[in-house]
Design an enzyme around this catalytic site. Structure first.
Site, short mmCIF file in Angstrom:
data_model
loop_
_atom_site.label_atom_id
_atom_site.label_comp_id
_atom_site.label_asym_id
_atom_site.label_seq_id
_atom_site.Cartn_x
_atom_site.Cartn_y
_atom_site.Cartn_z
N LYS B 78 11.13 28.82 39.49
CA LYS B 78 12.42 29.34 39.97
C LYS B 78 13.54 28.83 39.07
CE LYS B 78 15.19 29.65 44.25
NZ LYS B 78 15.30 29.25 45.67
N SER B 159 16.35 32.93 49.15
CA SER B 159 16.80 33.05 47.79
C SER B 159 15.67 33.08 46.76
CB SER B 159 17.74 31.89 47.45
OG SER B 159 17.02 30.67 47.43
N SER B 183 14.73 29.60 52.29
CA SER B 183 14.61 30.31 51.02
C SER B 183 13.21 30.37 50.43
CB SER B 183 15.56 29.70 49.98
OG SER B 183 16.86 30.16 50.18
#
Lengths: 494, 493, 95
Positions: B78, B159, B183
C-alpha cells in the site's frame, strides 16, 4: 522580605509584578526524541535525523536522560515530581518547526510546584526571599532561520530542531528587576550544580520570556505583557525596567496595557510589540498520540535523587557553620559550581578541616586568586594555578616557611610559570629565615649605616622603628621572619 | 497445473520451495498480470524490476539452501508505507515525487523475509475514505461487477482499495493494507478476500504515513486466512522506533492455526443490528452464525451499549489527530511546493496545501482543527476520548461473556463509484461496524461469507480480545471452511 | 454548535489551507452537517470517566542517551523543493 522597589509615576507609585519563563537546554548527548547529536556549532542540517526533519511516518521515542534531568532539576527546586506525565502537541506553522507542532507538556507537566530562595544582598542572610516555581515541563526546541543570506529566501537549519528544553515557569512573585536578576542567577547556578543545563546564555542554552505587569501597591494584578527570548541577566533586568515604566506611562495617560507578546531590542534598550505575528494564535494542544504517558517508578526517582550533588544553599550554610566563613565569603564561593568545586579540592588538598583552614583558604581564594584571575582575564576553570598548588602555598604560610609578602611573591611566580610553590621556594631561595645570627648580622649593618637615625630613635623618635624593619627586610630580600626581626631590632636598639 | 497467478501466498511459497516453479517465473507472471490490469488503476507505481531482483535472490537462496520465510513471494505494498527509493505518496498529490530514503518497518520486514515488491498500491488519499475515490491518482475500480449486466464501475472499498482490488483480480497474491477505522476490513469484504487488522501495537507504525496515530494499524490482505497468518507473522514485531509498539514476541500464528473452535463462545452484539441495513446482510450474518454453531462454538447474544457512539467518536478523534499529523506537508522539506505570485511563507503554506490536498482531506483537516480549537477541546475532543474509553470498556465487559464476536463487516455490498461521494456522512456510515474495534485497538478480521443478489461479495467480521489474533484466525479458518467461498471476479480489464 | 463563514475562514487559516469564496460556501453546510452529527456525543454520560490515553495497556519506553542518528544531511535534504548551501530555503521571512 518585601521589596520596596517602586516605579515613580506622575500620579504616584506603582508596584511591578514579574514572572519568568526560563527555557533551559537540557544537557544530553542526543535530542529529546531522536538520536541526533545536540552538539553546538555543527554544519547546517548535519545533526538532523529523519525524525527531526519530520519525514512522513517518523515517530518520536523519548530520551531517558532528558527525563532524568528534568526530574533532578525538579528535585533541586524542592518541587513536586509528577510520577505520571504526558506529552502534548502544540500546533502552529513555521518553517523552523518541521512537524507543524512542537511536542511539549501542557496538561500534565513532569514537575509541579517548587521554589527558589534568592539573596538580594550577598552579605546578608536576612535578605532572603522565596520565589515560587509553578511548573517545569519538557519540550522540543525549534530549528533556526537565517534571513540575511539570500535576497529572496530565508534559510532553515534544523540542527536545533528537537533538542530538549526545560521550561521553568516561576510564579509572579518578583517585584523588582534586581529580584528577577537574582532569580535568574540563582536558577542558573542550581542548574549548573545539578548538571542539567550548562547555563550558557550566549549560546542560547538559557533564555527567558519575561512577564511584566504593574499595579498600585495592594491592588489586584494588572494586565501583563510577555517579552520573548531575552538572553542575558542584564537584558532581562533592562527589559523589566523599560516595560514597567512604559506600562506606567500608558496607564497614567489614560490608556490600557494590551496583553501581548513583545520583543526586547538590546541595541535600543527597549521592548517592541510583536502584534503582527500575534494573529490568531490557537495552539490546539492535545495529547501526542505517538507517545504514551511517562510513568516514573520509585527506583527511577531514587536514582535521580541519589545523583543530586550538594546544592548551593546547603553548601553555603555548611561553609558558614563548618568552615566559619562569613556570609559573603560563603555566598561568593558557592554561587558558581566550578568555584565551589575548586575551593573544595583546595580544602581536600590541604588535608585539614575546620574554621582555621577554612578562613585562610577562603580569604586567599577570594582576594588573591580571584584578584589574579580578574587581572589575567581568566576564570576559575582556566586558572593557571591548581587547587593542589594553592594548598601547598597555604601550607608554606601556615608552617612559617613563607611570610605573607613572600607568599604573594611566590604566588605571582606560580601564575607566570605554572610551577609549584615548593619548587619555587627551593629554586629561588625564597624561604623565610628565623636564623637569629644571620638577622642580627644584617641588623648590625643597618644600624651602622644609619647611625644618625639610631640616635634620633633613641632620643624618642619611635616612629623610626618601622624604617629599621623595612631596611632589614629589604637587606634580607624579604626572607626574614618579621616577628624575629621585630624582637631582635628592639633588643639592638634598646 | 493452474496459472501461477491463481495461487495464494502459501501455495506460491510452498510450490517454489518444492521446485514446482522458480521465483523468476512467479515474478514474471505477476508482473505481466499487473501490467495487464492497469484498467483497474490499482497501482500508483509498478516496480517489476524490484520483484524480479527479489525473485533472483530467492532463486539463488533456494539453490544455496538459504530460504527465508517469504522467499519467492511477490507482494503489493500500500502506498502508505515508505519504501526506500520508490515514490511514496499516500496517494496524495502533495507528496508527488517524494522518494523516501528509508523503509517502513512493516514493508522492510516483508522484504527482509524474502518477499518481492510488485509496486505501490493506490488508496484513498492519506487513507481518508471508504471508496478509493479520494485518491489523488484517480479511483481504483473494483474487478467485480454487478450481475445486472450494467457494468457500472464499482468501488473496491477503501482506504486499502488498490490492495483489495489487486488480490481480488489475482494480480498480487497478498498485499499490505492499513486500517484506521475499517480500511482493511471493508475493502476486503467488498471484493471477497480476507484481511486482518491486528491488535494496535502489533505492527510498527514507523515509516507508515500517519493518518490517525492512535488508530492506525497495518495488516495483511490476502486470499484466505492462512495467507493472512503467514503475512502477519512477517509484518508484526516489536520496534523500538515506535513508542506505541508492543514489546511482545510474535506468535507462530500459521503453525498454530486450527479450525477447531469447539467450546468457543461467540458473541452476537445486538447493537450491530441496525436499521436501514439490507436484509441480505442479516441473512449472511445468520448463515455465519449457523456455520460457527456447526463448528462447535457456543453462540451468545451480547450487548455493547455504546456502539452507536463509535462513529461520531471516531469522526472527532481521527480528524483531530490527522489535522496535526498532516501539518508537516508544508512544501518546505519534501513534496510539492506551490508558490503564489506574491506573498511569503504563510501564502506558500496555504497555496501548497490548497493545491496538494484533495477535498476529503481538507474537510477532515478542517473538522480536526475546529474540534481542537480554543473553547471546543473539552466539548469535542475530550468528550470523544471519554466515550472512547466507554466503548473500550464495553468490550472489556463483553469478554466476560464470550471469546469472540461475529458481526457484519460493512452495512452493504460494494456500491458504484460516485454513488456516495457527495454525502460525506453516508460514506462514513460504511465503517459503522468496523470502527468500534479500531477505537478499542482490538484484532478484527473480515472473511468472505457469500454473494448478494447482485452477485457481489459480502463479508463478516470476527473481533477478538486484545492480542488474541490466534483466536480470530482460528475462527476465521473454521468459518472459511464452511463458507467455501470460491466466487471470483471475471477478468474484464 | 454550528459554524459561520467567518469561522470556516478562520479554521482554514489556522490549518493553512487557502480557500476561495466558493469553497467556503461549499464547506459551510458540509462542516455543519458533520459537526451536527457528532454533536450526539454530548448526550453520553461520561461522569467519572477518564479520557482514554493508551488503547492497549503499554508503558512508554525510554531510549538511552546515545548519538545514534543524524549526520545524514544528504538524505535530509534529498526531497527538498529548494535547498541551498545545506539549508532548506523558503520564501524570505521579514522579521
Amino acid at each position: 522580605m518585601v521589596s520596596s522597589y517602586r516605579v515613580q509615576g506622575a500620579t504616584g507609585e506603582w508596584e511591578v509584578v514579574i514572572g519568568l519563563e526560563v527555557h533551559a537546554q537540557v544537557t544530553s548527548r542526543a535530542k529529546l526524541f531522536s538520536g541526533a547529536s545536540t552538539e553546538f556549532g555543527a554544519e547546517p542540517n548535519a545533526q538532523v535525523s529523519l525524525v527531526d526533519a519530520a519525514m512522513p511516518g517518523m515517530l518520536p521515542v523519548p530520551n531517558r536522560e532528558c527525563i532524568v534531568q528534568a526530574v533532578r532539576t525538579g528535585m533541586a527546586l524542592q518541587a513536586q515530581i509528577n510520577t505520571w506525565s504526558r506529552f502534548d502537541r502544540k500546533n502552529y506553522f513555521y518553517a523552523d518547526l518541521p512537524q507543524g507542532y512542537q511536542i511539549s507538556q501542557l496538561y500534565h507537566p513532569i514537575v509541579g510546584e517548587g521554589l527558589i530562595e534568592i539573596l538580594l544582598d550577598d552579605k546578608d542572610e536576612s535578605s532572603a526571599k522565596q520565589v515560587g516555581i509553578e511548573r517545569i515541563h519538557l519540550e522540543q526546541d525549534a530549528g533556526k532561520m537565517l534571513h540575511d543570506q539570500h535576497p529572496s529566501f530565508s534559510y532553515v537549519d534544523l540542527n536545533r530542531s528537537g533538542v530538549a528544553l526545560m521550561e521553568i515557569v516561576s510564579k509572579p512573585d518578583m517585584r523588582s528587576p534586581e529580584e528577577a536578576g537574582a532569580y535568574v542567577r540563582k536558577l542558573r547556578s542550581i542548574l549548573r550544580y545539578v548538571g542539567s543545563c550548562d547555563g550558557n546564555m550566549e549560546q542560547g542554552s538559557m533564555r527567558a520570556d519575561v512577564n511584566v505587569s504593574v499595579r498600585r501597591p495592594g491592588e489586584p494584578l494588572g494586565t501583563r505583557t510577555e517579552t520573548k527570548n531575552v538572553n542575558s541577566v542584564r537584558f532581562i533586568m533592562a527589559a523589566i525596567e523599560y516595560e514597567a515604566s512604559r506600562q506606567v506611562d500608558v496607564l497614567e495617560s489614560g490608556g490600557k496595557v494590551v496583553q501581548e507578546t513583545r520583543l526586547f531590542d538590546p541595541d535600543r534598550v527597549e521592548t517592541r510589540s510583536l502584534r503582527s505575528k500575534e494573529e490568531a494564535h490557537d495552539y490546539r494542544y492535545f495529547p501526542d498520540p505517538d507517545l504514551l504517558p511517562i510513568q516514573l517508578s520509585d527506583a527511577f526517582l531514587d536514582e535521580c535523587r541519589g545523583s543530586l550533588p550538594e546544592l548551593p544553599d546547603a553548601k553555603r550554610h555548611r561553609y558558614e557553620t563548618e568552615l566559619g566563613l562569613s556570609a559573603y565569603n560563603a555566598s561568593v564561593l558557592t554561587a558558581e559550581v566550578e568555584t565551589a568545586r575548586w575551593f573544595e579540592r583546595l580544602l581536600t588538598a590541604t588535608g585539614k578541616a575546620g574554621p582555621e583552614i577554612g578562613r585562610a583558604a577562603s580569604n586567599w581564594v577570594i582576594s588573591d586568586l580571584f584578584g589574579a584571575l580578574n587581572r589575567l582575564g581568566k576564570t576559575i576553570t582556566t586558572s593557571p594555578v591548581s587547587p593542589e598548588q594553592g594548598a601547598e602555598l597555604l601550607a608554606l604560610v601556615a608552617d612559617g616557611t613563607l611570610s605573607g609578602t613572600l607568599a604573594k611573591q611566590v604566588f605571582e611566580i606560580m601564575l607566570e610559570t605554572g610551577e609549584g610553590p615548593g619548587t619555587i621556594v627551593e629554586e629561588r631561595g625564597l624561604k623565610q629565615t628565623s636564623d637569629t645570627d644571620a638577622i642580627e648580622a644584617v641588623i648590625a649593618g643597618v644600624l651602622e649605616a644609619n647611625a644618625e637615625k639610631v640616635a634620633q630613635y633613641r632620643s624618642g623618635k619611635d616612629k623610626l622603628f618601622g624604617f629599621f624593619v623595612g631596611q632589614t627586610m629589604k637587606a634580607m630580600q624579604g626572607k626574614a621572619n618579621p616577628a624575629v626581626v621585630n624582637d631582635l631590632l628592639k633588643k639592638a636598639l634598646s | 497445473m493452474s496459472a501461477i497467478t491463481d495461487l495464494g501466498v502459501k501455495a506460491i511459497r510452498d510450490g517454489f520451495r518444492n521446485g514446482d516453479f522458480s521465483a523468476r517465473e512467479v515474478a514474471d507472471a505477476f508482473n505481466a498480470a499487473v501490467a495487464a490490469a492497469r484498467g483497474l488503476n490499482a497501482f500508483v507505481v509498478e516496480t517489476p524490476e524490484l520483484a524480479l531482483a527479489a525473485a533472483e535472490r530467492a532463486d539463488e537462496a533456494r539453490a544455496s539452501g538459504n530460504l527465508k520465510p517469504l522467499s519467492g513471494v511477490p507482494l503489493g505494498i500500500k502506498d502508505l508505507f515508505a519504501t526506500k527509493g520508490v515514490q511514496t505518496t499516500a496517494s496524495s498529490r502533495i507528496l508527488e515525487g517524494f522518494t523516501p530514503t528509508y523503509d517502513s518497518t512493516v514493508s522492510g520486514n516483508l522484504l527482509a523475509a524474502g518477499a518481492g515488491m510488485l509496486g505501490k498500491l493506490n488508496m484513498d488519499e492519506f487513507a481518508m475514505g471508504s471508496s478509493n475515490e479520494t485518491s489523488g491518482f484517480g479511483p481504483v475500480i473494483s474487478p467485480w461487477r454487478r450481475s445486472d449486466g450494467g457494468n457500472a464501475p464499482l468501488t473496491p472499498g477503501g482506504s486499502s482499495g488498490g490492495s483489495a482490488a489487486a488480490v481480488a483480480a489475482r494480480i498480487a497474491p497478498g498485499v499490505t493494507g492499513t486500517d484506521t477505522g475499517g480500511s482493511i476490513r471493508q475493502p476486503a469484504a467488498f471484493v471477497g478476500i480476507t484481511g486482518i487488522k491486528p491488535t494496535y501495537g502489533r505492527c510498527s507504525r514507523y515509516g507508515m504515513v500517519a493518518f490517525a496515530s492512535s488508530l492506525d494499524q497495518a495488516g495483511p490482505m490476502a486470499r484466505d486466512v492462512r495467507d493472512c497468518a503467514i503475512m502477519l507473522e512477517a509484518m508484526a514485531g516489536f520496534d523500538p522506533k515506535d513508542s506505541t509498539s508492543l514489546d511482545l514476541p510474535v506468535p507462530q500464528w500459521e503453525a498454530n492455526l486450527s479450525a477447531d473452535i469447539r467450546g468457543k463462545r461467540i458473541g452476537i452484539p445486538r447493537e450491530y443490528r441496525i436499521e436501514g441495513v439490507p436484509e441480505e446482510i442479516d441473512r449472511v450474518w445468520e448463515q455465519g452464525i449457523a456455520w460457527m454453531r456447526d463448528a462447535g462454538a457456543e453462540i451468545v447474544e451480547v450487548s455493547l451499549p455504546h456502539t452507536r457512539y463509535a462513529l461520531p467518536t471516531y469522526y472527532i478523534i481521527a480528524p483531530a489527530e490527522a489535522s496535526s499529523n498532516l501539518a508537516r506537508y508544508d512544501g518546505v522539506r519534501y513534496g510539492r511546493r506551490k508558490m503564489p505570485g506574491q506573498g511569503g511563507l504563510t501564502e506558500m503554506y496555504e497555496a501548497t496545501r490548497a493545491a496538494g490536498f484533495g477535498a476529503e482531506v481538507k474537510r477532515r483537516i478542517m473538522i480536526g482543527t475546529y474540534v481542537l480549537s480554543a473553547g471546543f477541546y473539552d466539548a469535542y475532543f475530550n468528550q470523544a476520548q471519554k466515550v472512547r474509553a466507554l466503548i473500550a470498556r464495553d468490550f472489556e465487559r463483553v469478554w466476560e461473556e464470550c471469546d469472540l464476536l461475529l458481526t457484519p463487516t460493512a452495512p452493504s455490498a460494494a456500491f458504484a463509484l460516485g454513488e456516495k461521494s457527495n454525502d460525506p456522512i453516508a460514506m462514513y456510515l460504511n465503517d459503522v461496524f468496523a470502527v468500534p474495534a479500531s477505537l478499542a485497538g482490538l484484532p478484527a478480521m473480515s472473511v468472505p461469507a457469500g454473494l448478494d443478489k447482485q452477485g457481489l461479495p459480502l463479508g463478516l467480521q470476527i473481533i477478538g480480545r486484545a492480542l488474541d489474533e490466534q483466536g480470530v484466525l482460528d475462527a476465521g479458518l473454521a468459518f472459511e471452511q464452511r463458507a467455501g467461498f470460491t466466487a471470483r471476479a471475471e477478468a474484464w480489464w | 454548535m454550528s459554524v459561520d463563514t467567518a469561522t470556516v475562514r478562520h479554521i482554514a487559516r489556522l490549518a493553512r489551507i487557502a480557500v476561495s469564496d466558493g469553497e467556503v460556501e461549499a464547506l459551510l453546510p458540509e462542516l455543519n452537517n458533520i459537526l451536527g452529527w457528532v454533536e450526539q456525543l454530548q448526550e453520553v454520560d461520561v461522569a467519572g470517566v477518564e479520557p482514554m490515553t493508551a488503547v492497549i495497556p503499554n508503558r512508554q519506553r525510554l531510549r538511552a542517551d546515545e548519538v545514534s542518528d543524524g549526520a545524514i544531511r544528504e538524505q535530509v535534504l534529498a526531497n527538498a523543493p529548494v535547498a541551498e548551501h545545506g539549508f532548506f530555503a523558503v520564501p524570505k521571512v521579514i522579521e
